[in-house]
Scaffold this active site. Structure first.
Site, PDB file in Angstrom:
ATOM      1  N   SER A  37      -5.955  11.038  -7.566  1.00 44.25           N
ATOM      2  CA  SER A  37      -7.153  10.198  -7.510  1.00 44.25           C
ATOM      3  C   SER A  37      -6.945   8.868  -8.223  1.00 44.25           C
ATOM      4  CB  SER A  37      -8.358  10.945  -8.119  1.00 44.25           C
ATOM      5  OG  SER A  37      -9.574  10.379  -7.715  1.00 44.25           O
ATOM      6  N   LYS A  58     -13.115   7.593  -2.430  1.00 40.70           N
ATOM      7  CA  LYS A  58     -11.758   7.279  -1.974  1.00 40.70           C
ATOM      8  C   LYS A  58     -11.456   7.831  -0.585  1.00 40.70           C
ATOM      9  CE  LYS A  58     -10.190   6.745  -6.688  1.00 40.70           C
ATOM     10  NZ  LYS A  58     -10.007   7.507  -7.918  1.00 40.70           N
ATOM     11  N   SER A  70     -15.159   9.745  -7.299  1.00 42.79           N
ATOM     12  CA  SER A  70     -13.947   9.448  -6.540  1.00 42.79           C
ATOM     13  C   SER A  70     -13.934  10.006  -5.122  1.00 42.79           C
ATOM     14  CB  SER A  70     -12.721   9.968  -7.301  1.00 42.79           C
ATOM     15  OG  SER A  70     -12.435   9.130  -8.401  1.00 42.79           O
TER      16      SER A  70
END
Length: 297
Positions: free
Chosen positions: A132, A73, A70
């Site tokens: 997240s 992101k 993640s």
């Protein structure tokens, strides 16, 4: 020719001065020779730099491509914030496809968006970066991609992620997803992720979001009422390491445990990344070691 008393005194003074210099040098030498021990980390890769100067402070397999989880992101947010004429208060209606995506992907973390709610772009950035949320990532990709279908818009958004990586000179980075749940070709390196985070931190909205430990956001429901969404940041450096200003955690079966981090002390900002650490506590410990080291360098 006579030397005289004054001449003897001058010679003696020179000898004493030289001796003093040699003595001082002998005592100073060990301090000059002392070097800062390089930290050992459990992560497979790591990189740290001085954010102000760009100087590299620590490297470990810094240019080896790895799955990023993640931490992807960061780029999702960076693409959104780089949009021309961006309105952070524009609303996005949460689609069933976003929640279905969470259900269908075991490793998908969620902002717990509720179908039919109207959420602002700013709020989606909080949902993206704090818990997240892969659902928030999907919503942003759908909103800011181009095309007549959702699939086309998502594909377009991922293309923007790769174009941005290229424009930033991230030569060892490629994305095939908007959230890090990759399909075989989603990778970066500790050095590239650090450079990406450094660039993203130039946006005040990004700095505000990633530096937030917890937030409570009021969103509009499908019926026209409202509800509150509470999101906590997965980055445990916030509140546990003095001066922490961000930025993003990541994990996954291939990525293991990743962390992109930044902190400021006495006007100096140190920023870096660790990839493929062995656990959540270890990635945090790795980051703290590297921050400590970076501030001393």
């Amino acid at each position: 020719m006579k030397t005289g008393i004054k001449g003897i005194r001058r010679v003696s003074a020179v000898a004493i001065t030289a001796g003093a210099v040699l003595t001082a040098g002998a005592f100073a030498a060990p301090a000059q020779a002392a070097t800062l021990p390089t930290p050992t980390i459990t992560a497979a890769g790591g990189f740290v730099m001085n954010n102000g100067t760009g100087k590299s402070l620590f490297t470990k397999a810094a240019d080896t491509r790895r799955s990023t989880g993640s931490t992807t992101k960061i780029m999702t947010a960076r693409v959104v914030l780089g949009q021309p004429n961006l309105n952070l208060d524009s609303k996005v209606t949460v689609q069933k496809a976003y929640s279905d995506y969470i259900v269908n992907n075991n490793w998908a973390s969620s902002a717990r968006l509720i179908v039919g709610d109207k959420v602002s772009v700013r709020q989606l950035l909080y949902g993206l970066m704090l818990p997240s949320g892969c659902d928030a990532a999907y919503a942003l990709a759908d909103k800011f991609g181009s095309g007549s279908t959702r699939d086309a818009r998502v594909k377009s958004f991922i293309s923007k992620m790769n174009a941005t990586a290229k424009s930033l000179g991230l030569t060892n980075t490629h994305f095939d997803s908007f959230d890090g749940i990759g399909h075989g070709s989603n990778y970066s390196t500790p050095r590239d992720l650090t450079k990406l985070a450094s660039n993203a931190m130039k946006y005040s909205t990004f700095r505000t979001v990633v530096g937030t430990k917890s937030t409570k956001q009021k969103v509009t429901t499908k019926s026209g009422g409202y509800r509150y969404m509470t999101w906590d940041n997965t980055n445990t450096l916030l509140g546990s390491y003095a001066g922490t200003i961000g930025v993003k955690t990541g994990s996954g079966p291939e990525a293991k445990y990743c962390l992109v981090f930044a902190a400021t002390r006495n006007g100096k900002t140190v920023i870096g990344a660790v990839l493929a650490s062995s656990s959540v506590p270890n990635r945090t410990a790795d980051a703290k070691k590297l921050l400590d080291y970076g501030f001393k360098k």
